[in-house]
Design a protein around this motif. Structure first.
Motif, PDB file in Angstrom:
ATOM      1  N   ARG A  10       0.826  -1.209   0.000  1.00  0.00           N
ATOM      2  CA  ARG A  10       0.000   0.000   0.000  1.00  0.00           C
ATOM      3  C   ARG A  10       0.858   1.255   0.000  1.00  0.00           C
ATOM      4  NH1 ARG A  10      -4.448  -1.512   4.615  1.00  0.00           N
ATOM      5  NH2 ARG A  10      -5.971  -2.564   3.289  1.00  0.00           N
ATOM      6  N   GLN A  11       1.923   1.233   0.814  1.00  0.00           N
ATOM      7  CA  GLN A  11       2.783   2.409   0.901  1.00  0.00           C
ATOM      8  C   GLN A  11       3.443   2.710  -0.441  1.00  0.00           C
ATOM      9  OE1 GLN A  11       5.513   2.435   4.149  1.00  0.00           O
ATOM     10  NE2 GLN A  11       4.060   1.596   5.617  1.00  0.00           N
ATOM     11  N   VAL A  12       3.929   1.657  -1.097  1.00  0.00           N
ATOM     12  CA  VAL A  12       4.588   1.858  -2.393  1.00  0.00           C
ATOM     13  C   VAL A  12       3.610   2.417  -3.408  1.00  0.00           C
ATOM     14  CG1 VAL A  12       5.731   0.688  -4.306  1.00  0.00           C
ATOM     15  CG2 VAL A  12       6.302   0.074  -1.949  1.00  0.00           C
ATOM     16  N   CYS A  13       2.391   1.810  -3.467  1.00  0.00           N
ATOM     17  CA  CYS A  13       1.386   2.275  -4.429  1.00  0.00           C
ATOM     18  C   CYS A  13       0.957   3.701  -4.134  1.00  0.00           C
ATOM     19  CB  CYS A  13       0.160   1.347  -4.389  1.00  0.00           C
ATOM     20  SG  CYS A  13       0.504  -0.310  -5.000  1.00  0.00           S
ATOM     21  N   HIS A  85     -12.633   8.828 -16.574  1.00  0.00           N
ATOM     22  CA  HIS A  85     -13.035   8.259 -15.287  1.00  0.00           C
ATOM     23  C   HIS A  85     -12.808   9.283 -14.173  1.00  0.00           C
ATOM     24  CE1 HIS A  85     -13.265   4.242 -17.141  1.00  0.00           C
ATOM     25  NE2 HIS A  85     -12.226   4.663 -17.845  1.00  0.00           N
ATOM     26  N   THR A  86     -13.637   9.201 -13.149  1.00  0.00           N
ATOM     27  CA  THR A  86     -13.507  10.065 -11.976  1.00  0.00           C
ATOM     28  C   THR A  86     -12.714   9.339 -10.906  1.00  0.00           C
ATOM     29  OG1 THR A  86     -15.621  11.148 -12.437  1.00  0.00           O
ATOM     30  CG2 THR A  86     -14.773  11.311 -10.187  1.00  0.00           C
ATOM     31  N   ALA A  87     -11.739  10.009 -10.314  1.00  0.00           N
ATOM     32  CA  ALA A  87     -10.888   9.385  -9.303  1.00  0.00           C
ATOM     33  C   ALA A  87     -11.697   9.009  -8.068  1.00  0.00           C
ATOM     34  CB  ALA A  87      -9.754  10.336  -8.920  1.00  0.00           C
ATOM     35  N   VAL A  94      -5.696   3.634  -1.863  1.00  0.00           N
ATOM     36  CA  VAL A  94      -4.959   4.079  -3.041  1.00  0.00           C
ATOM     37  C   VAL A  94      -5.949   4.721  -4.009  1.00  0.00           C
ATOM     38  CG1 VAL A  94      -3.580   3.332  -5.031  1.00  0.00           C
ATOM     39  CG2 VAL A  94      -3.211   2.273  -2.779  1.00  0.00           C
ATOM     40  N   VAL A  95      -5.560   5.845  -4.620  1.00  0.00           N
ATOM     41  CA  VAL A  95      -6.442   6.555  -5.548  1.00  0.00           C
ATOM     42  C   VAL A  95      -6.423   5.853  -6.901  1.00  0.00           C
ATOM     43  CG1 VAL A  95      -6.929   8.738  -6.707  1.00  0.00           C
ATOM     44  CG2 VAL A  95      -6.102   8.735  -4.340  1.00  0.00           C
ATOM     45  N   GLU A  96      -7.603   5.550  -7.424  1.00  0.00           N
ATOM     46  CA  GLU A  96      -7.763   4.942  -8.747  1.00  0.00           C
ATOM     47  C   GLU A  96      -8.138   6.035  -9.739  1.00  0.00           C
ATOM     48  OE1 GLU A  96      -7.317   1.911  -9.722  1.00  0.00           O
ATOM     49  OE2 GLU A  96      -7.541   0.553  -8.015  1.00  0.00           O
ATOM     50  N   GLN A 249      -3.718   7.454   0.590  1.00  0.00           N
ATOM     51  CA  GLN A 249      -4.139   8.716  -0.020  1.00  0.00           C
ATOM     52  C   GLN A 249      -5.613   8.603  -0.390  1.00  0.00           C
ATOM     53  OE1 GLN A 249      -2.810   9.661  -4.011  1.00  0.00           O
ATOM     54  NE2 GLN A 249      -2.501  11.811  -3.511  1.00  0.00           N
ATOM     55  N   MET A 250      -6.339   9.710  -0.218  1.00  0.00           N
ATOM     56  CA  MET A 250      -7.752   9.734  -0.594  1.00  0.00           C
ATOM     57  C   MET A 250      -7.981  10.768  -1.684  1.00  0.00           C
ATOM     58  SD  MET A 250      -9.992   9.208   2.888  1.00  0.00           S
ATOM     59  CE  MET A 250     -11.464   8.889   1.891  1.00  0.00           C
ATOM     60  N   ALA A 251      -8.807  10.386  -2.660  1.00  0.00           N
ATOM     61  CA  ALA A 251      -9.183  11.298  -3.731  1.00  0.00           C
ATOM     62  C   ALA A 251     -10.158  12.337  -3.191  1.00  0.00           C
ATOM     63  CB  ALA A 251      -9.825  10.521  -4.873  1.00  0.00           C
ATOM     64  N   PRO A 252     -10.272  13.480  -3.851  1.00  0.00           N
ATOM     65  CA  PRO A 252     -11.271  14.475  -3.432  1.00  0.00           C
ATOM     66  C   PRO A 252     -12.677  13.883  -3.458  1.00  0.00           C
ATOM     67  CG  PRO A 252      -9.750  15.409  -5.049  1.00  0.00           C
ATOM     68  CD  PRO A 252      -9.476  13.941  -5.005  1.00  0.00           C
ATOM     69  N   ASN A 253     -13.470  14.226  -2.463  1.00  0.00           N
ATOM     70  CA  ASN A 253     -14.882  13.823  -2.408  1.00  0.00           C
ATOM     71  C   ASN A 253     -15.053  12.335  -2.679  1.00  0.00           C
ATOM     72  OD1 ASN A 253     -14.962  16.851  -3.892  1.00  0.00           O
ATOM     73  ND2 ASN A 253     -16.268  16.598  -2.089  1.00  0.00           N
ATOM     74  N   SER A 254     -14.442  11.525  -1.816  1.00  0.00           N
ATOM     75  CA  SER A 254     -14.523  10.082  -1.981  1.00  0.00           C
ATOM     76  C   SER A 254     -14.573   9.419  -0.608  1.00  0.00           C
ATOM     77  CB  SER A 254     -13.321   9.547  -2.774  1.00  0.00           C
ATOM     78  OG  SER A 254     -12.132   9.687  -2.022  1.00  0.00           O
TER      79      SER A 254
END
Length: 340
Positions: A10-13, A85-87, A94-96, A249-254
């Motif tokens: 997770r840390q690496v990603c 696509h929306t993050a 991890v943010v997609e 990490q978190m994407a905005p509004n997620s």
């Protein structure tokens, strides 16, 4: 708390995605390499210093073309398609950027995928290079913070039939690049803030976990997120389960479900207390939340957990033994009657 191999992964990603590095994602099938190469061509609205993804500062209502130079590196013709696509934040923190969330967060005002026009299927002859543009339409009203997502550039493959020992299996191979897209009306900073939406019995990869749904309801990234969580029965001091992760990490509004593994244990019905602490830089959040696991819910989840052996039904076994015993007595008496 010890870090697991999954935690290190997770840390690496998270570190890679934190930098929003432009990288190919390959879904392995019969082939092992991409047949094309993609290079983003940045417009004047590109923020200085960003050279691996689209980082745009645009006025409300403006339309900007996102240009991609796509080169077919093979001698055979291929088909390419670009989707937006929306993050969102996945279960690993991890943010997609190249997939869509099953359900957008309730705080999301504008979905980036709805602001970008998808492309038709594009034909590329052998070794041909084309520049493809997709329009980005900014919302008519100004907004604070970031809209984030990505462009997925994929090679479209026809379904091919392969044969296994039992039956034929249809496999659709798809290879893709992902280019990040981040847009703002201004570079004014937004203070991140989190909320704990829910706590519930759940499963991850068919294994029992307790999920804590964490929400970032602000239009900004939450970086270097660390979470520590413990679970205990209400009224008891013993900690039953615990989990911790760093560099998420978190994407905005997620939102995402932070999993607390039961480590192969069965769910037991009852009332529980979750204690959770989240930190990002100097920001810190803490919650205590009680939740209840019902008996039928625990039974159903335990039945689906692949690490738990089926529970022995002693009542059923006892009933069968008793029935066999009674049948034996009846047969014995019938035989005695015939002999007399």
């Amino acid at each position: 708390m010890k870090k697991t191999a999954l935690g290190i992964l997770r840390q690496v990603c998270s570190f890679c995605l934190l930098l929003l590095v432009f990288f190919p994602i390959v879904t392995h099938g019969e082939e092992t390499a991409l047949n094309f190469h993609v290079t983003p061509e940045f417009p004047e609205s590109q923020v200085a210093g960003s050279n691996s993804y689209f980082d745009l500062n645009l006025a409300a209502g403006k339309t900007e073309k996102l240009a991609l130079k796509v080169q077919n590196t093979s001698s055979k013709p291929i088909q390419i398609q670009i989707t937006a696509h929306t993050a969102y934040t996945n279960v690993h923190g991890v943010v997609e950027y190249g997939k869509d969330a099953l359900e957008p967060d309730s705080s999301l005002s504008y979905s980036l995928d709805q602001l970008i026009d998808a492309s038709d299927v594009i034909e590329l002859a052998g070794n041909e290079t084309k520049t493809i543009s997709v329009p980005l339409h900014m919302p008519k009203e100004s907004f604070e913070g970031f809209l984030a997502g990505g462009l997925r550039i994929s090679e479209v493959k026809e379904e091919q039939e392969t044969t296994s020992t039992d039956e034929g299996v249809a496999i659709k191979n798809e290879f893709a690049y992902i280019v990040g897209v981040v847009v703002t009306n201004s570079r004014d900073s937004v203070q991140p803030d989190l909320d704990l939406l829910d706590v519930f019995a759940d499963q991850l990869n068919y294994r029992n976990v307790i999920s804590a749904r964490i929400q970032n309801y602000t239009p900004t990234f939450v970086n270097r997120l660390a979470v520590e969580a413990t679970v205990q029965r209400v009224g008891e001091e013993d900690i039953l389960y615990q989990a911790s992760e760093e560099m998420m990490q978190m994407a905005p509004n997620s939102n995402f479900n932070f999993p607390i593994s039961l480590n192969g244990d069965r769910f037991q019905s009852g009332e529980y207390l979750l204690t959770l602490k989240a930190t990002s830089g100097e920001d810190e959040w803490e919650w205590k939340r009680t939740f209840k696991i019902e008996a039928d819910e625990a039974r159903a989840l335990n039945h689906r957990d692949v690490t738990i052996a089926p529970e022995t039904n002693w009542w059923l076994i006892s009933g069968i033994v008793l029935l066999a015993f009674l049948l034996g007595i009846v047969l014995y008496r019938m035989i005695q009657k015939r002999q007399t």
